[in-house]
Design an enzyme around this catalytic site. Structure first.
Site, PDB file in Angstrom:
ATOM      1  N   ASP A  92     -11.196  -1.623   7.013  1.00 36.53           N
ATOM      2  CA  ASP A  92      -9.876  -2.232   7.152  1.00 36.53           C
ATOM      3  C   ASP A  92      -8.836  -1.125   7.050  1.00 36.53           C
ATOM      4  O   ASP A  92      -8.981  -0.178   6.287  1.00 36.53           O
ATOM      5  CB  ASP A  92      -9.645  -3.330   6.125  1.00 36.53           C
ATOM      6  CG  ASP A  92      -9.786  -2.855   4.685  1.00 36.53           C
ATOM      7  OD1 ASP A  92     -10.539  -1.889   4.462  1.00 36.53           O
ATOM      8  OD2 ASP A  92      -9.166  -3.456   3.797  1.00 36.53           O
ATOM      9  N   ASP A 101     -13.818   1.940  -2.955  1.00 34.39           N
ATOM     10  CA  ASP A 101     -13.485   0.688  -3.627  1.00 34.39           C
ATOM     11  C   ASP A 101     -14.475  -0.431  -3.377  1.00 34.39           C
ATOM     12  O   ASP A 101     -14.124  -1.606  -3.458  1.00 34.39           O
ATOM     13  CB  ASP A 101     -12.091   0.223  -3.213  1.00 34.39           C
ATOM     14  CG  ASP A 101     -11.933   0.102  -1.700  1.00 34.39           C
ATOM     15  OD1 ASP A 101     -12.915   0.337  -0.979  1.00 34.39           O
ATOM     16  OD2 ASP A 101     -10.826  -0.237  -1.246  1.00 34.39           O
ATOM     17  N   ASP A 110     -11.705  -5.658   2.567  1.00 37.52           N
ATOM     18  CA  ASP A 110     -12.938  -4.878   2.398  1.00 37.52           C
ATOM     19  C   ASP A 110     -14.176  -5.742   2.597  1.00 37.52           C
ATOM     20  O   ASP A 110     -15.187  -5.282   3.143  1.00 37.52           O
ATOM     21  CB  ASP A 110     -12.968  -4.241   1.006  1.00 37.52           C
ATOM     22  CG  ASP A 110     -12.075  -3.009   0.922  1.00 37.52           C
ATOM     23  OD1 ASP A 110     -12.122  -2.182   1.841  1.00 37.52           O
ATOM     24  OD2 ASP A 110     -11.321  -2.902  -0.054  1.00 37.52           O
ATOM     25  N   GLY A 143      -8.983 -15.170 -14.067  1.00 37.69           N
ATOM     26  CA  GLY A 143      -8.208 -13.950 -13.922  1.00 37.69           C
ATOM     27  C   GLY A 143      -7.522 -13.565 -15.212  1.00 37.69           C
ATOM     28  O   GLY A 143      -7.858 -14.048 -16.297  1.00 37.69           O
ATOM     29  N   HIS A 144      -6.535 -12.700 -15.072  1.00 36.36           N
ATOM     30  CA  HIS A 144      -5.836 -12.162 -16.233  1.00 36.36           C
ATOM     31  C   HIS A 144      -4.375 -11.959 -15.856  1.00 36.36           C
ATOM     32  O   HIS A 144      -4.057 -11.583 -14.724  1.00 36.36           O
ATOM     33  CB  HIS A 144      -6.452 -10.828 -16.654  1.00 36.36           C
ATOM     34  CG  HIS A 144      -5.749 -10.189 -17.815  1.00 36.36           C
ATOM     35  ND1 HIS A 144      -5.902 -10.618 -19.107  1.00 36.36           N
ATOM     36  CD2 HIS A 144      -4.873  -9.157 -17.859  1.00 36.36           C
ATOM     37  CE1 HIS A 144      -5.154  -9.872 -19.904  1.00 36.36           C
ATOM     38  NE2 HIS A 144      -4.521  -8.978 -19.177  1.00 36.36           N
ATOM     39  N   ASP A 154      -8.679  -4.811  -5.265  1.00 33.56           N
ATOM     40  CA  ASP A 154      -7.425  -4.263  -4.729  1.00 33.56           C
ATOM     41  C   ASP A 154      -6.256  -4.861  -5.484  1.00 33.56           C
ATOM     42  O   ASP A 154      -6.334  -5.982  -5.996  1.00 33.56           O
ATOM     43  CB  ASP A 154      -7.278  -4.549  -3.237  1.00 33.56           C
ATOM     44  CG  ASP A 154      -6.954  -3.288  -2.453  1.00 33.56           C
ATOM     45  OD1 ASP A 154      -6.008  -2.577  -2.862  1.00 33.56           O
ATOM     46  OD2 ASP A 154      -7.639  -3.009  -1.452  1.00 33.56           O
ATOM     47  N   CYS A 189       0.817  -1.215   0.000  1.00 32.86           N
ATOM     48  CA  CYS A 189       0.000   0.000   0.000  1.00 32.86           C
ATOM     49  C   CYS A 189       0.847   1.260   0.000  1.00 32.86           C
ATOM     50  O   CYS A 189       0.334   2.347  -0.261  1.00 32.86           O
ATOM     51  CB  CYS A 189      -0.943  -0.012   1.205  1.00 32.86           C
ATOM     52  SG  CYS A 189      -2.560  -0.709   0.802  1.00 32.86           S
ATOM     53  N   LYS A 248       0.653   3.167  -3.360  1.00 26.10           N
ATOM     54  CA  LYS A 248      -0.637   3.604  -3.888  1.00 26.10           C
ATOM     55  C   LYS A 248      -0.672   5.118  -4.084  1.00 26.10           C
ATOM     56  O   LYS A 248       0.141   5.858  -3.526  1.00 26.10           O
ATOM     57  CB  LYS A 248      -1.762   3.175  -2.942  1.00 26.10           C
ATOM     58  CG  LYS A 248      -1.894   1.666  -2.855  1.00 26.10           C
ATOM     59  CD  LYS A 248      -3.294   1.257  -2.508  1.00 26.10           C
ATOM     60  CE  LYS A 248      -3.454  -0.247  -2.715  1.00 26.10           C
ATOM     61  NZ  LYS A 248      -4.845  -0.662  -2.633  1.00 26.10           N
TER      62      LYS A 248
END
Length: 727
Positions: free
Chosen positions: A613, A439, A478, A528-529, A455, A408, A411
Site C-alpha cells: 500500500d 510493520d 497492509d 482498544g485503549h 498503524d 502519514c 510519521k
C-alpha cells in the site's frame, strides 16, 4: 513547563453555510472562545454568495469568484467542517442528523440553511425544472448548460430557449442575466418571464418601468396572469392552453423552507423558524438567521442584507450563552439599498423611493460585492507562538516555517525508522515470520496463516468521524496489500483534552465510524485503549487470515506491470489545507479518496507477484521497497501516474508535506521538479501498488476501473540493481 491546550467543554454546531454563519466564522477565527468546540455542517465545501449570482449567470464572474470557501474559513476559525446535508434535528436529545453518519450532538445550535424555490406541486418541475435556490446546484447546472451552448454554437446548432417562472425582482434579475449570457454567445432564441399574476406587481412603479425597459433591450417576453400547467423537456404548458418553448426552465417564485425543518420541533411561521429579537428560537439554545428564520417582532422580506446584519448579533449571543452574559437584540433597518443587475454590466438601484441606474451603478455594486468576498479570500494572518528567547541553535531549522502535517505526513522518516529497527533481534518464535517491510508479520496459529499489522495517525482533519474512517482504511491497507481477509482489530486512541461529555461524544463518533469500516471489510473491533493528550490521533492493530501465502514486497518478476489503484497527492493537499492554501473542492475530493476502502481492489489483485500500500514513504519509496525486496529495477511512466485534483498546482507552488525531505532523499538521482516531487509525497490511506504478470495486467486494470477505482498502469519492473528510472 509544558502548557497543554485548554479542554473543550461545549459544542457549538452551525447548521448551514449561509452568509450569517460565514461572517460568524470570520469573527470567531479572529477571537475564538476558549472551551468552545465549533462545528459547521454544510452539504458542500463552498457556499455561493447570492449578491454575485446574477453577475455569474450573465458571464461577468467566474465560478470560483462566486463561492465562499468553507474549508479555508473553517480552518481559520478552528472549526470542523462536516460535509453533508442536515436531514433532521432533535432539540430534546440535542442532536443533528446528517445523512451517512452518526448524529452530531450540540450544546448550542444555529441554523442558517437558506431556502428553496423548488415547486414540488408543479407537474414536471422535479424532472425538467431547476429551482434558483439553493444557489450552488443552480450555478453548477447553469454553468454546464452555458458551456454546452458554447459548444453547440461552434457546430451551428439551433438557438436555446430559456424561461424563468416567478416574476419578482429575483426572477427579473435571473432572466436578464441568462438572456445576456446567451446573446453574447449568439445562442439566444426565446427568453420568457412567467408569472401567474402581474410581473413585478410588488415593485414600485418606477422600478417596474425601468425593468420593463431592460426586458425590451434583452428581448425578454413577459407571460403574465397565467399559471403553469406542466413542464416538459423543451417546453412549458400554460393553463390557458399556450405553450412556451424552453430548454432551460428555472423557478424563482417565492421561497420555501427546507422540508426537514417542519419536523424539527421548533415553532414555525409558514414553515420558517420563529425567532425573537435575540435570534433565538422557541427552544432555548437554538438560534436561526438568514432566510430560514422568521423574525416575529419585526417581520421582513427574505433578503441577504438581513443575514449580513444579523451576523454580529448571532456571534455575540452564541458567545454570551456560553459565558452566561446578557444577550443583545437585533433591530433590522426598515429600508435597505437594493441593487439589481440588468444583464449587461449595468445595474438599477433603489433606496427610500429613489431609483438610479447605469454602468456606474453596476461598478458600485461590483465594488460592494467584491469587498464582501475579499473578507473571505484574504483571511487575516493570526499571530503564532514565538520561540522562547533562549533555544538550541538548530531548533528553528527543525521546526521549519510551516505547521507539522497530520496523517502519514507526521510519521518518522524511513532512514530514522530503519536505523532504529536495524539493531532489533530477530523473532525467536518459530511460529512468527517477519515479512519484508517494517510493520507486518505472518503468524502460524493452529495451521492457519494469520497476518498482523499496526498503524497510527495524527489527525489531519478536525472531524473525528472522517479521521476515524481514514485511519481505519489506512490500517487495513497492509492487510489488503497482503491479499489477506481482515479478521479483528483493536483501537488505540489519543483524545485531546475534553470535558467528560465531549469525550463521550467524540468516542461515539470515532468508534461508530471505525466499526462500520471494519465490519464492511469483514472484521470486528474487539476492544482498544484510550488516553488523553494534546491532540487527536487514531490507530488500529489489525489481523487478517490468508488461505495461501501472503503477497509481500518480494516475489516480483522481470517484466511485471505496475498497477496503482488510487491517485496520489493527499500529502501536499492536506499540507496546503493546514496553511489555508488549498481549494475546498480539492480537499473534499482528497478526503473522499482517502476514505475509499481497498478490499475489492485487494481481491482483484490477489494474484499479484508483489504488492504494497502506498502510504508515508510516497509512491517512490514504496516502489523502491518492492525493488529492494525483489531484487529488481523499476521504470516509472511519470505521465501515467494519476494525481488528485489540485496536487500538481500545489506542488508547482512549492508546497510540501512535513515528511517530503526525508522521502526525497530516497532517490536523489531523480530530477528536481514539482511533478517528480509528487512521487515522494506521503500518502494517507493511499492505494495499492501491485506487480502483475503482463498477460493479466490489462484485464485486472479493467476490473479495477469497473469496481470504481481510478486505477492506472504506471510502469514495469525489469532486471537490474534496485532503483527507479523515469520514462
Amino acid at each position: 513547563m509544558h502548557s497543554p491546550p485548554l479542554p473543550a467543554t461545549k459544542d457549538v454546531v452551525l447548521i448551514g453555510g449561509g452568509h450569517a454563519h460565514a461572517l460568524l466564522l470570520l469573527k470567531w477565527g479572529m477571537r475564538p472562545l476558549a472551551g468552545a468546540r465549533l462545528t459547521l455542517i454544510n452539504p458542500g465545501p463552498s457556499a455561493p454568495y447570492s449578491g454575485m449570482l446574477p453577475g455569474f449567470v450573465a458571464g461577468h464572474y467566474q465560478r470560483d469568484e462566486l463561492d465562499i470557501d468553507l474549508v479555508k474559513l473553517a480552518r481559520f476559525a478552528g472549526a470542523r467542517l462536516v460535509l453533508g446535508a442536515a436531514t433532521a434535528m432533535d432539540p430534546v436529545a440535542r442532536q443533528v442528523q446528517v445523512s451517512g453518519r452518526a448524529p452530531i450532538a450540540y450544546d448550542l445550535a444555529s441554523l442558517d440553511v437558506g431556502i428553496t424555490s423548488d415547486m414540488p406541486d408543479l407537474p414536471g418541475f422535479a424532472r425538467y425544472g431547476l429551482p434558483a435556490k439553493p444557489l450552488g446546484a443552480f450555478a453548477r447546472t447553469w454553468d454546464q448548460f452555458r458551456q454546452a451552448q458554447a459548444d453547440r454554437a461552434a457546430a451551428s446548432g439551433p438557438a436555446a430557449n430559456i424561461a424563468v417562472i416567478g416574476g419578482g425582482v429575483a426572477g427579473a434579475e435571473l432572466i436578464l442575466a441568462m438572456a445576456h449570457a446567451l446573446a453574447q454567445q449568439g445562442r439566444l432564441g426565446q427568453a420568457c418571464l412567467i408569472d401567474s399574476r402581474r410581473v413585478l406587481g410588488q415593485a414600485s412603479p418606477e422600478l417596474r418601468r425601468r425593468l420593463l425597459r431592460a426586458f425590451c433591450e434583452h428581448r425578454v417576453t413577459l407571460v403574465e396572469n397565467t399559471a403553469v400547467a406542466r413542464i416538459e423537456s423543451d417546453r412549458i404548458l400554460l393553463e390557458d392552453g399556450r405553450t412556451v418553448l424552453s430548454d432551460f426552465t428555472t423557478g424563482a417564485a417565492g421561497a420555501r423552507p427546507q422540508d426537514w425543518i417542519a419536523q424539527s420541533g421548533l415553532a414555525l411561521q409558514d414553515g420558517f423558524i420563529k425567532v425573537d429579537e435575540t435570534l433565538q428560537s422557541s427552544v432555548p439554545g437554538v438560534f436561526a438567521a438568514g432566510d430560514c428564520a422568521h423574525m416575529t417582532a419585526t417581520p421582513r422580506p427574505k433578503a441577504g442584507v438581513y443575514a449580513v446584519r444579523q451576523a454580529p448579533i448571532l456571534y455575540h449571543n452564541l458567545r454570551a450563552q456560553l459565558t452566561q452574559d446578557p444577550l443583545r437584540k437585533y433591530q433590522p433597518q426598515k429600508d435597505y439599498l437594493k441593487l439589481i443587475s440588468l444583464g449587461r454590466a449595468e445595474a438599477l438601484g433603489e433606496r427610500i423611493g429613489l431609483q438610479f441606474s447605469g454602468a456606474l451603478v453596476w461598478h458600485w455594486k461590483d465594488r460592494i460585492d467584491r469587498a464582501f468576498m475579499d473578507q473571505f479570500r484574504n483571511l487575516p494572518q493570526m499571530p503564532t507562538a514565538s520561540l522562547p528567547p533562549e533555544h538550541t541553535h538548530d531548533l528553528p531549522a527543525i521546526l521549519g516555517d510551516k505547521p507539522m502535517c497530520g496523517g502519514c505526513g507526521a510519521k518518522a522518516g524511513r532512514a530514522a525508522l530503519r536505523g532504529a529497527l536495524t539493531g532489533l533481534a530477530a523473532p525467536r518464535r518459530s511460529d512468527v515470520t517477519p515479512l519484508p517491510g517494517d510493520d507486518a508479520a505472518l503468524v502460524q496459529t493452529g495451521g492457519a496463516r494469520q497476518v498482523i499489522t499496526t498503524d497510527h495517525l495524527r489527525a489531519s482533519t478536525l472531524d473525528p468521524e472522517v479521521m476515524a474512517r481514514i485511519a481505519a482504511v489506512h490500517a487495513l491497507g497492509d492487510i489488503w496489500a497482503m491479499a489477506a481477509a481482515p479478521q479483528v482489530a483493536t483501537a488505540n486512541l489519543i483524545l485531546p483534552r475534553l470535558s467528560p461529555a465531549l469525550q463521550q461524544r467524540s468516542l461515539a463518533e470515532i468508534m461508530g465510524a471505525a466499526t462500520q469500516v471494519f465490519q464492511d471489510a469483514g472484521a470486528d473491533i474487539i476492544g482498544g485503549h484510550t488516553s488523553l493528550g494534546d491532540e487527536l490521533s487514531i490507530g488500529f492493530t489489525v489481523t487478517g487470515l490468508c488461505d495461501s501465502p501472503p503477497v509481500t514486497l518480494g516475489g516480483a518478476q522481470p517484466g511485471d506491470v505496475l498497477i496503482l489503484t488510487k491517485p496520489i497527492g493527499s500529502g501536499v493537499i492536506m499540507a496546503a489545507e493546514m496553511q489555508g492554501a488549498a481549494k475546498g473542492t480539492w480537499v473534499a475530493a482528497a478526503l473522499a479518496r482517502m476514505v475509499q476502502p481497498q478490499g475489492a481492489a485487494s481481491r482483484i489483485l490477489a494474484s499479484a507477484h508483489a504488492m504494497t500500500d502506498v502510504t508515508g514513504f510516497g509512491l517512490a519509496g514504496h516502489l523502491l521497497g518492492i525493488c529492494e525486496a525483489s531484487g529488481l529495477a523499476a521504470q516509472l511512466d511519470l505521465a501515467a501516474v494519476p494525481l488528485m485534483q489540485g496536487a500538481a498546482t500545489l506542488s508547482a507552488r512549492g508546497i510540501r508535506s512535513s515528511l517530503f525531505e526525508d522521502n526525497r532523499a530516497l532517490a536523489p538521482e531523480l530530477p528536481d521538479r514539482p511533478d517528480v516531487d509528487l512521487l515522494f509525497d506521503p500518502q494517507t490511506a493511499g492505494g495499492l501498488l501491485a506487480a502483475l504478470a503482463p498477460d493479466e495486467a490489462e484485464d485486472k486494470l479493467q476490473d479495477l476501473r469497473a469496481a470504481g477505482f481510478e486505477a492506472a498502469r504506471i510502469g514495469c519492473l525489469q532486471a537490474g540493481a534496485p532503483g527507479l528510472t523515469l520514462v
